[in-house]
Write a protein that holds these residues in place. Sequence first.
Motif: not given
Length: 324
Positions: A143, A146, A156, A160, A164
């Motif tokens: 986070d 990011a 982005r 993500d 993951s």
Amino acid sequence: MDLARVTRARAVAAALAMAVFSPALSSSRAHAAELAYDPPIGSRWIVETEIRSEETRPEGSTTSLVRTRAELTVEAKTADGFRISWVQRGSMVEGNARSVALRRAYANVPENIVIRASTDASGKPLRIDNLDEARAAMRRSADTLAAQFAERPAARALFDQLMSELTEADAENAASVYIDAMVSLAAAQNAGMKPGEFRWTSKPAQNPLGGDALMANERFELTDVDSAGRLTFVSATSVDPVAMSDFMQSFAKSLLAASGDSVTPARVDLLVKSMLFSFDKRAEFQVEDGMTRKVAEKSTTVFRSMEQNLTQSEARTIAVSRAP
């Protein structure tokens, strides 16, 4: 052809080959040159990994370099292995590949996050003991990182997706995701082999072109034992011919469909005959006092088809040294 039947046939053939050509182990195992993997409890080790990649296409070449430094501590010995802790203490990513920014973020996510794991007797990680804690720490780190992609929605989304793998790692795969270097190092530990002995194995391997994994054949051999008892193992991996044929057929169909051409058996066979796809990997392991101290691995992928022309090479080294 039934895939399960083909896989069973390959496994039987490999077992027969080992039975016929491998030296008898029953009486010689006790005299093997190899020492057991048995690092001292409380010992600390520095594991440095370097990955150099190059990709060449008609429009030019791109390169990337990834270096990471981790600290391995042997916390305890158990009935069937060890408990260890693993902490990444530094990383560096550079190059001109478009993926460098994403790879740099990915490399930075695990920084200073303590991973606790249980291994088998060879040092291969079996499970992450603090998985919930580690995943939560990975999410917090991701986070924070990011923010650099806030004004680039496409980047982005890719970030993500990449994150993951770390933030959603399940119990079955977490060990190979978080401490994959330990998996590689363990391959040559407690091998129980004599000089000149080799083993054949078949196992799924990552498809360098993406998509489903390909079945690959690996020849693993103890090639040398020097006067000080240091062992050298060599592994050579190539894609199984049956898996290669199936993949080429499937890939040819997808290429024809994407180009709007008719997908007929004749067209597929013609395209397959014009295609070239090869994947080879060779790794050398240096083992001292039962512990792998260095892995040097190189893989090369070549693909030619229609207007596609791709060559990928990757050289990875893992070096292990006693922490000061």
